[in-house]
Write a protein that holds these residues in place. Structure first.
Motif, PDB file in Angstrom:
ATOM      1  N   ARG A 162       0.865  -1.188   0.000  1.00  0.00           N
ATOM      2  CA  ARG A 162       0.000   0.000   0.000  1.00  0.00           C
ATOM      3  C   ARG A 162       0.899   1.234   0.000  1.00  0.00           C
ATOM      4  N   ALA A 163       0.675   2.108  -0.978  1.00  0.00           N
ATOM      5  CA  ALA A 163       1.504   3.303  -1.115  1.00  0.00           C
ATOM      6  C   ALA A 163       0.754   4.318  -1.962  1.00  0.00           C
ATOM      7  N   ASP A 164       1.162   5.578  -1.883  1.00  0.00           N
ATOM      8  CA  ASP A 164       0.558   6.651  -2.660  1.00  0.00           C
ATOM      9  C   ASP A 164       1.372   6.834  -3.942  1.00  0.00           C
ATOM     10  N   LEU A 165       0.853   6.268  -5.047  1.00  0.00           N
ATOM     11  CA  LEU A 165       1.538   6.322  -6.338  1.00  0.00           C
ATOM     12  C   LEU A 165       0.551   6.830  -7.383  1.00  0.00           C
ATOM     13  N   PRO A 166       0.303   8.136  -7.427  1.00  0.00           N
ATOM     14  CA  PRO A 166      -0.781   8.684  -8.259  1.00  0.00           C
ATOM     15  C   PRO A 166      -0.679   8.330  -9.736  1.00  0.00           C
ATOM     16  N   GLY A 167       0.517   8.260 -10.289  1.00  0.00           N
ATOM     17  CA  GLY A 167       0.656   8.014 -11.708  1.00  0.00           C
ATOM     18  C   GLY A 167       0.395   6.593 -12.129  1.00  0.00           C
ATOM     19  N   MET A 168       0.136   5.706 -11.171  1.00  0.00           N
ATOM     20  CA  MET A 168      -0.023   4.283 -11.497  1.00  0.00           C
ATOM     21  C   MET A 168      -1.366   3.736 -11.029  1.00  0.00           C
ATOM     22  N   ARG A 169      -2.312   4.584 -10.721  1.00  0.00           N
ATOM     23  CA  ARG A 169      -3.551   4.123 -10.097  1.00  0.00           C
ATOM     24  C   ARG A 169      -4.504   3.411 -11.051  1.00  0.00           C
ATOM     25  N   ALA A 197      15.791 -10.795   5.480  1.00  0.00           N
ATOM     26  CA  ALA A 197      16.675 -10.578   6.627  1.00  0.00           C
ATOM     27  C   ALA A 197      17.734  -9.521   6.357  1.00  0.00           C
ATOM     28  N   SER A 198      18.140  -9.365   5.109  1.00  0.00           N
ATOM     29  CA  SER A 198      19.227  -8.429   4.779  1.00  0.00           C
ATOM     30  C   SER A 198      18.723  -7.043   4.360  1.00  0.00           C
ATOM     31  N   ASP A 199      17.434  -6.808   4.441  1.00  0.00           N
ATOM     32  CA  ASP A 199      16.803  -5.559   4.001  1.00  0.00           C
ATOM     33  C   ASP A 199      16.854  -5.378   2.481  1.00  0.00           C
ATOM     34  N   ALA A 200      17.282  -6.395   1.753  1.00  0.00           N
ATOM     35  CA  ALA A 200      17.300  -6.288   0.299  1.00  0.00           C
ATOM     36  C   ALA A 200      15.891  -6.221  -0.271  1.00  0.00           C
ATOM     37  N   LEU A 201      14.928  -6.804   0.437  1.00  0.00           N
ATOM     38  CA  LEU A 201      13.542  -6.733  -0.036  1.00  0.00           C
ATOM     39  C   LEU A 201      13.037  -5.295   0.007  1.00  0.00           C
ATOM     40  N   ASP A 202      13.371  -4.574   1.072  1.00  0.00           N
ATOM     41  CA  ASP A 202      12.986  -3.156   1.153  1.00  0.00           C
ATOM     42  C   ASP A 202      13.605  -2.370   0.003  1.00  0.00           C
ATOM     43  N   ARG A 203      14.862  -2.622  -0.301  1.00  0.00           N
ATOM     44  CA  ARG A 203      15.501  -1.917  -1.418  1.00  0.00           C
ATOM     45  C   ARG A 203      14.832  -2.263  -2.742  1.00  0.00           C
ATOM     46  N   ARG A 204      14.446  -3.519  -2.884  1.00  0.00           N
ATOM     47  CA  ARG A 204      13.773  -3.949  -4.114  1.00  0.00           C
ATOM     48  C   ARG A 204      12.453  -3.185  -4.299  1.00  0.00           C
ATOM     49  N   ILE A 205      11.681  -3.086  -3.228  1.00  0.00           N
ATOM     50  CA  ILE A 205      10.385  -2.400  -3.316  1.00  0.00           C
ATOM     51  C   ILE A 205      10.585  -0.916  -3.579  1.00  0.00           C
ATOM     52  N   ARG A 206      11.571  -0.316  -2.942  1.00  0.00           N
ATOM     53  CA  ARG A 206      11.801   1.124  -3.118  1.00  0.00           C
ATOM     54  C   ARG A 206      12.282   1.467  -4.530  1.00  0.00           C
ATOM     55  N   GLN A 207      12.838   0.519  -5.214  1.00  0.00           N
ATOM     56  CA  GLN A 207      13.206   0.761  -6.602  1.00  0.00           C
ATOM     57  C   GLN A 207      11.968   0.938  -7.488  1.00  0.00           C
ATOM     58  N   VAL A 208      10.825   0.482  -7.002  1.00  0.00           N
ATOM     59  CA  VAL A 208       9.556   0.677  -7.712  1.00  0.00           C
ATOM     60  C   VAL A 208       8.811   1.893  -7.180  1.00  0.00           C
ATOM     61  N   GLY A 235       9.963   4.299  -4.945  1.00  0.00           N
ATOM     62  CA  GLY A 235      10.757   5.470  -4.572  1.00  0.00           C
ATOM     63  C   GLY A 235      10.786   5.673  -3.074  1.00  0.00           C
ATOM     64  N   ASP A 236      10.808   6.951  -2.672  1.00  0.00           N
ATOM     65  CA  ASP A 236      10.905   7.280  -1.253  1.00  0.00           C
ATOM     66  C   ASP A 236       9.570   7.280  -0.543  1.00  0.00           C
ATOM     67  N   GLN A 237       8.511   6.933  -1.251  1.00  0.00           N
ATOM     68  CA  GLN A 237       7.189   6.923  -0.642  1.00  0.00           C
ATOM     69  C   GLN A 237       7.127   5.935   0.528  1.00  0.00           C
ATOM     70  N   ARG A 238       6.385   6.329   1.524  1.00  0.00           N
ATOM     71  CA  ARG A 238       6.101   5.389   2.610  1.00  0.00           C
ATOM     72  C   ARG A 238       5.208   4.271   2.083  1.00  0.00           C
ATOM     73  N   TYR A 239       5.469   3.037   2.491  1.00  0.00           N
ATOM     74  CA  TYR A 239       4.631   1.931   2.027  1.00  0.00           C
ATOM     75  C   TYR A 239       4.403   0.946   3.164  1.00  0.00           C
ATOM     76  N   GLU A 240       3.330   0.158   3.008  1.00  0.00           N
ATOM     77  CA  GLU A 240       3.032  -0.935   3.928  1.00  0.00           C
ATOM     78  C   GLU A 240       3.096  -2.232   3.136  1.00  0.00           C
ATOM     79  N   LEU A 241       3.805  -3.200   3.668  1.00  0.00           N
ATOM     80  CA  LEU A 241       3.953  -4.485   2.999  1.00  0.00           C
ATOM     81  C   LEU A 241       2.910  -5.460   3.527  1.00  0.00           C
ATOM     82  N   GLY A 242       2.179  -6.066   2.598  1.00  0.00           N
ATOM     83  CA  GLY A 242       1.174  -7.062   2.971  1.00  0.00           C
ATOM     84  C   GLY A 242       1.629  -8.464   2.617  1.00  0.00           C
TER      85      GLY A 242
END
Length: 558
Positions: free
Chosen positions: A188-195, A239-250, A252-259
């Motif tokens: 869940r994230a605020d991504l207006p250009g992709m709604r 465990a290595s936070d690589a998943l967070d980096r992977r998601i942020r590459q999509v 960006g810096d937006q706050r997101y919630e992972l489900g």
């Protein structure tokens, strides 16, 4: 009709099967091995327009469409640059958008509400089927809790993991599996250009050499699928936070919630038989395919509709049991086409050798400037109905030939075997003999009205067989045939229902024609200046009925 039809599996395909059978007055018992509904994860999210129409017949389509995210555009990128986009063609004036995205659990909840309101459906959780014995009159199912269920017929919608059931039926499930995995995340994230758009990325810098697919979902949520190597380790990446980096590459810096998060391996498999005696296989129990193109759930719902109307017609005495063999003929052909389409996509996404990889690279590089190359880019041909042009139930017409699979996002010209276009119509409120149980509810009209109510053509078509008479057609011939049929057959004049001309335009109707439509809104025949004999012949063929047998005819007085 006291002996029910048993539906094994209470997912969307099983729910749809049960609801459509009950709509025709057939009692149903639904057996599911789980203790209760599992509401975790987005799972199958893309609901195609023609599937929404099927669900509309049981009162769920409009709600699913309203709650889902509507999208009409698919964009494709290569290394961050957009290659092309396309929108979907509309034939006539359809009731629903080309696609809506809604999680499978929410879709199941909406269908559950309709099931709960249907007294002919008995749902039994915690019933794992362990034995199946067929005889001349029905099927006996044994469950692991000691229960025994007697059914006239069985529709197995038990999902991919029903090898024991297929083995018991002697059904092979051949095909292959792909080595690469796909990582799926709900965020869940605020991504207006992709709604409201589907985005497909080839070789983005943040997933080099592989693909990423992003789908919008309700409540500012998104479904992201990454192609990952066969040795991908989700636990290590988390465990290595690589998943967070992977998601942020999509995002960006937006706050997101992972489900929900999962890793899939995709398969291309199909049962060699989809009918074995009194048992029909449907959905993932009969075919597995990669999700690129959203052909899994959508084709399973089409299986359900095909099975339901044919079982209802056989059980009501309106058609011979031979009609059920056409379920295999039609839906196995549909599964084979879906596998052909999705396997071609996977071969492009995951090249199997150096030559294929070179071809893919060259196509993607050319597609940035060459429209001809764009047509070769395969990010998934999105779900569409299967056209029963070669079905034994279809009467061909050489003046309306099938021109082959249309371009991506387009629809074929209407003709025998094609799903009819939709359009607004007006329809009289009287109920036809033997039609679905909810026809009266669907056709109610305000007190003091003229007796006509606004409707959709596909709604009208799904009430039985429909003989649509164009101007100049012999109405007496059509009415004579309809009056002799025990099955629900309605004769409708095009001029009376098509007040806007939208339907005539969508069908490209010619004077003197009679269009024969099946209860699943597919066109069985287009007859030019037909006689009673040619109309009767098309109906016989559409019901797998031998003309000389008289099966399905009302008795005549002497």
């Amino acid at each position: 009709m006291n002996t029910p039809v048993a539906v094994i599996g209470n997912g969307p395909v099983g729910q749809t099967t049960a609801l459509l059978l009950a709509r025709w007055g057939v009692p149903v018992v639904v057996l599911d091995q789980r203790p209760a509904r599992d509401l975790v994860g987005s799972k199958a999210i893309c609901q195609q327009r023609d599937v929404l129409d099927i669900w509309d017949a049981v009162g769920a389509g409009a709600q699913i469409a309203a709650e889902g995210v509507t999208w009409t555009t698919a964009r494709t990128f290569h290394r961050g640059a957009e290659l092309f986009s396309f929108t979907f063609a509309d034939a006539g004036r359809p009731a629903f958008p080309p696609f809506v995205n809604l999680s499978q659990p929410r879709t199941e909840e909406i269908l559950d509400e309709r099931v709960a309101a249907q007294p002919l459906i008995d749902v039994r959780w915690g019933h794992r089927v362990t034995g199946l014995v067929q005889d001349a009159d029905g099927v006996t199912l044994a469950c692991d809790n000691g229960a025994e269920v007697r059914a006239a017929y069985v529709v197995a919608c038990a999902g991919a993991r029903c090898a024991e059931l297929r083995d018991a039926l002697g059904v092979a499930f051949e095909g292959h599996s792909f080595d690469d995995r796909f990582l799926t995340c709900d965020i869940r994230a605020d991504l207006p250009g992709m709604r409201t758009e589907r985005h497909f990325h080839f070789d983005p810098e943040w997933n080099p050499g592989r693909q990423v697919l992003v789908h919008p979902c309700p409540d500012s949520s998104f479904r992201i699928d990454w192609q990952v190597p066969a040795n991908y380790d989700l636990d290590a990446e988390t465990a290595s936070d690589a998943l967070d980096r992977r998601i942020r590459q999509v995002v960006g810096d937006q706050r997101y919630e992972l489900g929900w998060i999962t890793v899939y391996r995709f398969h291309s498999r199909c049962a060699d038989r989809m009918r074995v005696g009194r048992v029909l296989l449907a959905g993932d129990a009969a075919h597995l395919m990669s999700p690129f193109g959203a052909r899994g759930l959508n084709s399973g719902v089409a299986d359900a509709e095909n099975a339901a109307w044919k079982l209802a017609f056989v059980l009501n005495g309106w058609a011979p049991e031979e009609l059920l063999e056409s379920y295999h003929d039609e839906r196995h052909a549909a599964a084979q086409e879906n596998l052909e389409v999705t396997t071609a996509t996977m071969d492009f996404l995951v090249p199997q050798d150096a030559a294929a990889a070179k071809h893919r690279r060259e196509v993607l590089e050319r597609a940035a400037t060459d429209p001809d190359a764009q047509a070769l880019v395969n990010s998934g041909r999105l779900s569409e109905p299967f056209w029963y042009v070669d079905s034994p139930l279809t009467t061909p017409n050489e003046r309306r030939p099938f021109a082959g699979r249309p371009r991506r996002g387009a629809v074929p010209e209407p003709g025998p075997g094609i799903l009819t276009p939709d359009a607004p119509v007006r329809a009289a409120p009287e109920r036809q003999r033997g039609g679905p149980a909810d026809v009266e509810r669907q056709q109610c009209h305000p007190a003091g009205s003229t007796g006509w109510s606004p409707r959709r053509f596909r709604q009208l078509a799904r009430e039985g067989f429909l003989l649509l008479a164009a101007p100049g057609a012999d109405l007496d011939a059509a009415r004579t045939v309809a009056a002799q049929r025990a099955a629900p057959v309605r004769v409708v004049e095009l001029a009376e229902i098509d007040t806007t001309g939208a339907l005539a335009g969508a069908l490209s109707v010619r004077d003197g024609e009679v269009w024969v439509l099946r209860p699943d809104a597919h066109i069985a025949a287009v007859l030019e200046h037909p006689t009673p004999a040619t109309i009767e012949g098309a109906l016989h063929r559409a019901l797998a009925d031998r003309e000389e047998s008289g099966h399905g005819l009302l008795p005549t007085s002497r």
